[in-house]
Scaffold this motif. Structure first.
Motif, PDB file in Angstrom:
ATOM      1  N   GLU A  33       4.487  10.872  -4.580  1.00 39.33           N
ATOM      2  CA  GLU A  33       5.825  11.302  -4.167  1.00 39.33           C
ATOM      3  C   GLU A  33       6.257  10.789  -2.804  1.00 39.33           C
ATOM      4  O   GLU A  33       7.417  10.964  -2.415  1.00 39.33           O
ATOM      5  N   ALA A  34       5.368  10.166  -2.035  1.00 45.81           N
ATOM      6  CA  ALA A  34       5.728   9.637  -0.717  1.00 45.81           C
ATOM      7  C   ALA A  34       6.282   8.219  -0.853  1.00 45.81           C
ATOM      8  O   ALA A  34       5.703   7.386  -1.564  1.00 45.81           O
ATOM      9  N   VAL A  35       7.377   7.931  -0.164  1.00 47.46           N
ATOM     10  CA  VAL A  35       7.990   6.607  -0.228  1.00 47.46           C
ATOM     11  C   VAL A  35       7.110   5.591   0.495  1.00 47.46           C
ATOM     12  O   VAL A  35       6.615   5.838   1.598  1.00 47.46           O
ATOM     13  N   VAL A  36       6.920   4.439  -0.134  1.00 44.76           N
ATOM     14  CA  VAL A  36       6.194   3.322   0.467  1.00 44.76           C
ATOM     15  C   VAL A  36       7.208   2.225   0.764  1.00 44.76           C
ATOM     16  O   VAL A  36       7.859   1.703  -0.148  1.00 44.76           O
ATOM     17  N   TYR A  37       7.372   1.869   2.037  1.00 42.27           N
ATOM     18  CA  TYR A  37       8.385   0.894   2.421  1.00 42.27           C
ATOM     19  C   TYR A  37       7.902  -0.546   2.308  1.00 42.27           C
ATOM     20  O   TYR A  37       8.710  -1.462   2.150  1.00 42.27           O
ATOM     21  N   ASN A  38       6.608  -0.769   2.415  1.00 48.45           N
ATOM     22  CA  ASN A  38       6.057  -2.117   2.256  1.00 48.45           C
ATOM     23  C   ASN A  38       4.789  -2.006   1.428  1.00 48.45           C
ATOM     24  O   ASN A  38       3.821  -1.378   1.857  1.00 48.45           O
ATOM     25  N   LEU A  65       5.739  18.941   0.652  1.00 49.28           N
ATOM     26  CA  LEU A  65       6.025  18.537   2.030  1.00 49.28           C
ATOM     27  C   LEU A  65       5.397  17.160   2.215  1.00 49.28           C
ATOM     28  O   LEU A  65       4.196  16.982   1.970  1.00 49.28           O
ATOM     29  N   ILE A  66       6.221  16.192   2.652  1.00 50.82           N
ATOM     30  CA  ILE A  66       5.781  14.799   2.652  1.00 50.82           C
ATOM     31  C   ILE A  66       6.083  14.156   3.998  1.00 50.82           C
ATOM     32  O   ILE A  66       7.173  14.325   4.553  1.00 50.82           O
ATOM     33  N   TYR A  67       5.107  13.402   4.502  1.00 50.74           N
ATOM     34  CA  TYR A  67       5.305  12.567   5.691  1.00 50.74           C
ATOM     35  C   TYR A  67       4.934  11.144   5.310  1.00 50.74           C
ATOM     36  O   TYR A  67       3.891  10.903   4.685  1.00 50.74           O
ATOM     37  N   ASN A  68       5.788  10.194   5.656  1.00 49.90           N
ATOM     38  CA  ASN A  68       5.431   8.793   5.447  1.00 49.90           C
ATOM     39  C   ASN A  68       6.001   7.957   6.583  1.00 49.90           C
ATOM     40  O   ASN A  68       7.018   8.308   7.188  1.00 49.90           O
ATOM     41  N   ALA A  69       5.318   6.855   6.865  1.00 53.81           N
ATOM     42  CA  ALA A  69       5.718   6.010   7.986  1.00 53.81           C
ATOM     43  C   ALA A  69       5.359   4.558   7.695  1.00 53.81           C
ATOM     44  O   ALA A  69       4.429   4.263   6.936  1.00 53.81           O
ATOM     45  N   PHE A  70       6.121   3.665   8.302  1.00 53.15           N
ATOM     46  CA  PHE A  70       5.826   2.235   8.269  1.00 53.15           C
ATOM     47  C   PHE A  70       6.187   1.646   9.615  1.00 53.15           C
ATOM     48  O   PHE A  70       7.222   1.985  10.192  1.00 53.15           O
ATOM     49  N   ASP A  71       5.318   0.787  10.123  1.00 59.40           N
ATOM     50  CA  ASP A  71       5.631   0.130  11.389  1.00 59.40           C
ATOM     51  C   ASP A  71       5.119  -1.300  11.362  1.00 59.40           C
ATOM     52  O   ASP A  71       4.146  -1.624  10.673  1.00 59.40           O
ATOM     53  N   SER A  72       5.789  -2.148  12.093  1.00 61.22           N
ATOM     54  CA  SER A  72       5.382  -3.548  12.256  1.00 61.22           C
ATOM     55  C   SER A  72       5.659  -3.959  13.691  1.00 61.22           C
ATOM     56  O   SER A  72       6.608  -3.488  14.317  1.00 61.22           O
ATOM     57  N   ARG A  73       4.811  -4.835  14.199  1.00 64.57           N
ATOM     58  CA  ARG A  73       4.952  -5.247  15.603  1.00 64.57           C
ATOM     59  C   ARG A  73       4.533  -6.707  15.745  1.00 64.57           C
ATOM     60  O   ARG A  73       3.571  -7.159  15.114  1.00 64.57           O
ATOM     61  N   ILE A  74       5.256  -7.428  16.580  1.00 63.98           N
ATOM     62  CA  ILE A  74       4.887  -8.790  16.974  1.00 63.98           C
ATOM     63  C   ILE A  74       4.775  -8.809  18.489  1.00 63.98           C
ATOM     64  O   ILE A  74       5.751  -8.542  19.191  1.00 63.98           O
ATOM     65  N   SER A  75       3.574  -9.098  18.984  1.00 63.46           N
ATOM     66  CA  SER A  75       3.346  -9.209  20.429  1.00 63.46           C
ATOM     67  C   SER A  75       2.803 -10.603  20.722  1.00 63.46           C
ATOM     68  O   SER A  75       1.941 -11.108  19.989  1.00 63.46           O
ATOM     69  N   ALA A  76       3.322 -11.212  21.786  1.00 67.86           N
ATOM     70  CA  ALA A  76       2.876 -12.552  22.167  1.00 67.86           C
ATOM     71  C   ALA A  76       2.772 -12.643  23.672  1.00 67.86           C
ATOM     72  O   ALA A  76       3.495 -11.948  24.408  1.00 67.86           O
ATOM     73  N   ALA A  77       1.866 -13.475  24.121  1.00 67.25           N
ATOM     74  CA  ALA A  77       1.678 -13.672  25.564  1.00 67.25           C
ATOM     75  C   ALA A  77       1.324 -15.130  25.826  1.00 67.25           C
ATOM     76  O   ALA A  77       0.542 -15.735  25.069  1.00 67.25           O
ATOM     77  N   GLN A  78       1.925 -15.679  26.869  1.00 67.65           N
ATOM     78  CA  GLN A  78       1.596 -17.032  27.308  1.00 67.65           C
ATOM     79  C   GLN A  78       1.519 -17.038  28.821  1.00 67.65           C
ATOM     80  O   GLN A  78       2.507 -16.714  29.497  1.00 67.65           O
TER      81      GLN A  78
END
Length: 778
Positions: free
Chosen positions: A182-187, A354-367
């Motif tokens: 029942e929890a939504v999956v975004y990816n 009662l449902i909790y769901n989350a999705f996160d994505s991150r791009i980190s770069a250093a030069q």
């Protein structure tokens, strides 16, 4: 006098009906070896020739006349049929356990629970499967995957080479509502979509609605993918797992208290990073892992509690050998679902979630001494309450409510040079909420006619705190409106009628039809030809209207050779409005709300789906073929002219054959053929201030060559120490080494003096790939 006689007869008939007393026979249908519910098990009252199906928790209820004795016949594919004599002297709750059939001929790989259900149930455009029925379908690297198997069905296509994304009847990947307990999956993809996040060892049941979506589901235009996890073995402890070429998995389940409470724990991890580390000079690192857990507790005969969760993560890293440059890209999903089943009366079943769901994505770069980071997150908190009411054997009524609070944080960016913060990470968080109520009635009108009318009423709101900016032609803010916490900024609503109907022509054939209206308040926007974890999910807002979709479909369903062969032909037409795309020449700007870079348009899709399925005998398999057209039209794109959608595919053919000559050996062959994807290529090149610039005047104006591939597999089964079952699976992906084009690029040659020419260069992904997997279960 004639009218008086009629009225008296009517009153006597009504009095007779009122004098009758009725009782309910209800309970759960489960697997006798594990206690797992048998979703969709068919319970038949033999004397009445009426039937009902167990719901998603294995619960059923039938209303019968009091005082009589009835024979209940319970069926579920792959299990021994069970008959019970029940005296209906009072309301009774019985728990029915079915035993798996031990036969040398394997069960059907994907089918309905009984051949009759193919033509008799009211639902159409529906696919069901269990994890156990995935084993003989060849897959890349031997990683069994429910989404890959679904891609072999008519009306469902993949997003591209070795990608688990689903495109259903012309809808995009964001138009498929994907649920895990029942929890939504975004990816739903690992390794940029090569594998799905769904560990087959944790899955109990998979249901896909391609169309004719019941009113209890909402929020997406194209389809619903409802995946249910196993509950954990209530009878005995069990350990299962698999060791593959790029990943391994392990599952532990068993009773906390026998027949009362159980647990399930699964884990999976790839070791691609370990393989890359064998080369000390490799600058790259990648791995993914996921874990599932579930606990269920039977408090008593009328109350059950379930707690389930999922956590998964992908991590990609790249560092230059000298350490001057590095990229870190993690992304992942997490879900938690707490459910309480309650039987108020034998004819009234409810579930609170009662449902909790989350999705996160991150791009980190250093030069050197400069670093930056861009992150997008989604957080959902949901309350659901679903009811099932069984007033009679002719009606199954469902109704309920769904409320979700969302937090969206798209493109939160920050950057530093040494210790100086160049610009702060101002998180443009959006607080939104949606709510819906629904009602549907699965009604057997006559022995030949069944209908399922339903309605869903939905509402969506965008709330503060939020700052809404206005921009000038140069995209500079010129004004703003500040909204306080909880202040309503914009709201939308929609009425979503649904209806399904089935008319039984004879014992072996029927015709079915459906209509639905669906409203979608959340959107996925992408500038690429395939979905990635870094595409943006955005809610409806002041600048973004919800998408609205309609679909009509009709089909003919027929069983041949005593139900051994199931066939169907379905026709559909779908039209959609307020679809989103990025404007031409879009480039991300962290200082401008991405809402301002989107344009809206409409789309439509139509086609025919043909399906032949054989589910009995040593030879099994299916053939699915889809003929379809998918179009898009935007006033601000392509001069306002219609163009084929990026996933328009005229022809799509899948052939799946399986052969089980004995208890120990299984063989499988899969062949797929599809028209090539469309892409946009320049129509001409012009010089602008001495620079050669491509001109794209027509969108999606070139179709790549057709895609086709054959995979084969062989599995050998046996026992170790008389207690451990194993199977060794050999799979060869792309057995004849077809070089399918992933994308094209233009290679420039020559110079302005002697002439410039461009040569199309093909980029392919996967050649022939053999893989070996060892699976075990104790």
């Amino acid at each position: 006098m004639q009218y008086l006689t009629f009225v008296v007869a009517l009153l006597l008939s009504a009095n007779s009906l009122l004098a009758q007393e009725f009782v309910h026979i209800s309970g759960y249908v489960t697997d006798s070896t594990s206690g797992e519910p048998l979703i969709g098990a068919v319970v038949v009252v033999k004397e009445l020739n009426k039937s009902t199906m167990a719901n998603e928790y294995g619960y059923f209820s039938i209303k019968v006349e009091k005082g009589r004795t009835y024979t209940l016949v319970v069926n579920y594919l792959g299990y021994k049929q069970k008959s019970l004599r029940i005296k209906a002297d009072k309301n009774k709750q019985i728990n029915i356990e079915l035993s798996p059939e031990v036969v040398s001929i394997k069960e059907v790989v994907i089918t309905t629970n009984r051949p009759e259900k193919h033509v008799k149930e009211v639902y159409m455009s529906k696919i069901e499967m269990t994890a156990e029925r995935l084993k003989k379908v060849p897959v890349i690297f031997g990683e069994r995957d429910p989404l890959r198997t679904l891609q072999l069905m008519p009306g469902v296509q993949s997003a591209g080479e070795a990608n688990t994304g689903l495109y259903v009847r012309g809808g995009g990947p964001d138009q498929v509502l994907t649920l895990l307990d029942e929890a939504v999956v975004y990816n739903s993809g690992h390794l940029m979509g090569m594998f799905s996040i769904f560990n087959p060892d944790a899955i109990h049941n998979v249901t896909l609605y391609k169309g004719g979506i019941p009113a209890r589901y909402g929020g997406r235009l194209a389809a619903v993918l409802d995946i249910r996890m196993k509950e954990g073995n209530l009878k005995r402890y069990s350990v299962a797992g698999g060791i593959g070429m790029i990943a391994s998995r392990l599952t532990v389940e068993g009773p906390i208290k026998k027949d009362k409470a159980s647990f399930l724990l699964t884990g999976r991890r790839t070791y691609i990073d370990w393989l890359l580390n064998l080369n000390k000079q490799s600058p790259m690192g990648y791995y993914f892992y996921d874990a599932n857990m579930k606990v269920n507790w039977k408090i008593n005969s009328k109350n059950r509690v379930y707690l389930s969760g999922y956590f998964g993560r992908d991590v990609f890293k790249f560092y230059s050998p000298d350490g001057s440059f590095g990229v870190d890209m993690p992304w992942g999903n997490e879900t938690v679902t707490l459910r309480w089943n309650k039987i108020f009366k034998d004819k009234l079943f409810t579930n609170f979630s009662l449902i909790y769901n989350a999705f996160d994505s991150r791009i980190s770069a250093a030069q050197d001494q400069l670093s930056f980071s861009v992150q997008s997150t989604i957080r959902d908190f949901t309350f659901k309450n679903d009811w099932s009411w069984f007033p009679s054997v002719l009606h199954t009524i469902r109704f309920g409510v769904n409320i979700t609070y969302h937090q969206f944080t798209p493109l939160a960016a920050s950057a530093k040079f040494q210790d100086i913060e160049l610009f702060p990470s101002e998180k443009k968080r959006k607080h939104v909420a949606d709510a819906a109520i629904y009602f549907e009635d699965e009604w057997t009108v006559t022995e030949k006619l069944s209908v399922n009318p339903g309605i869903r009423i939905s509402w969506f709101g965008h709330f503060g705190p939020y700052t809404l900016y206005e921009y000038d032609a140069l995209r500079r803010p010129i004004d703003s409106t500040i909204y306080k916490p909880g202040q309503l900024i914009k709201s939308y609503g929609g009425i979503e009628p649904r209806i399904l109907a089935r008319y039984q022509l004879n014992e072996n054939s029927s015709i079915k039809a459906s209509f639905m209206r669906v409203v979608q308040y959340l959107h996925l926007v992408s500038s690429a030809n395939v979905t990635t974890p870094f595409d943006l999910w955005l809610p409806a807002s002041v600048n973004i209207k919800p998408s609205v979709g309609y679909e009509v479909s009709a089909g003919y369903f027929r069983n041949l050779f005593d139900g051994n062969l199931q066939t169907s032909v379905e026709l559909y037409y779908r039209w959609m409005s307020n679809l989103l795309e990025f404007r031409d020449n879009y480039t991300p700007d962290i200082n401008v709300d991405v809402d301002n870079d989107l344009i809206s348009g409409r789309g439509w899709s139509y086609g025919a789906e043909f399906f032949i399925n054989k589910g009995i005998g040593k030879f099994q398999g299916w053939i699915g073929y889809t003929l379809s057209w998918t179009w898009r039209q935007f006033d601000a794109l392509n001069d306002g002219k219609p163009f084929p959608a990026r996933y328009d595919r005229r022809h799509d053919l899948s052939i799946v054959l399986m052969y089980s000559p004995s208890k120990r050996w299984d063989f499988g062959i899969t062949f797929v053929y599809g028209s090539g994807n469309v892409t946009t290529v320049p129509t001409e090149f012009i010089f602008v201030q001495g620079t050669l610039v491509p001109v794209y005047s027509v969108r999606n104006n070139f179709r790549l060559p057709a895609y086709h591939r054959m995979d084969v597999s062989a599995s050998l089964k046996g026992k170790i120490f008389k207690k451990v079952d194993y199977d060794i699976n050999l799979t060869i992906y792309n057995v004849y080494n077809r070089k399918n084009i992933f994308f094209l690029w233009l290679k420039r040659e020559g110079d302005p003096v002697n002439g410039i020419r461009f040569t199309p260069m093909k980029v392919t992904l996967f050649p022939i790939i053999p893989s070996l997997t060892f699976n075990f279960k104790w």
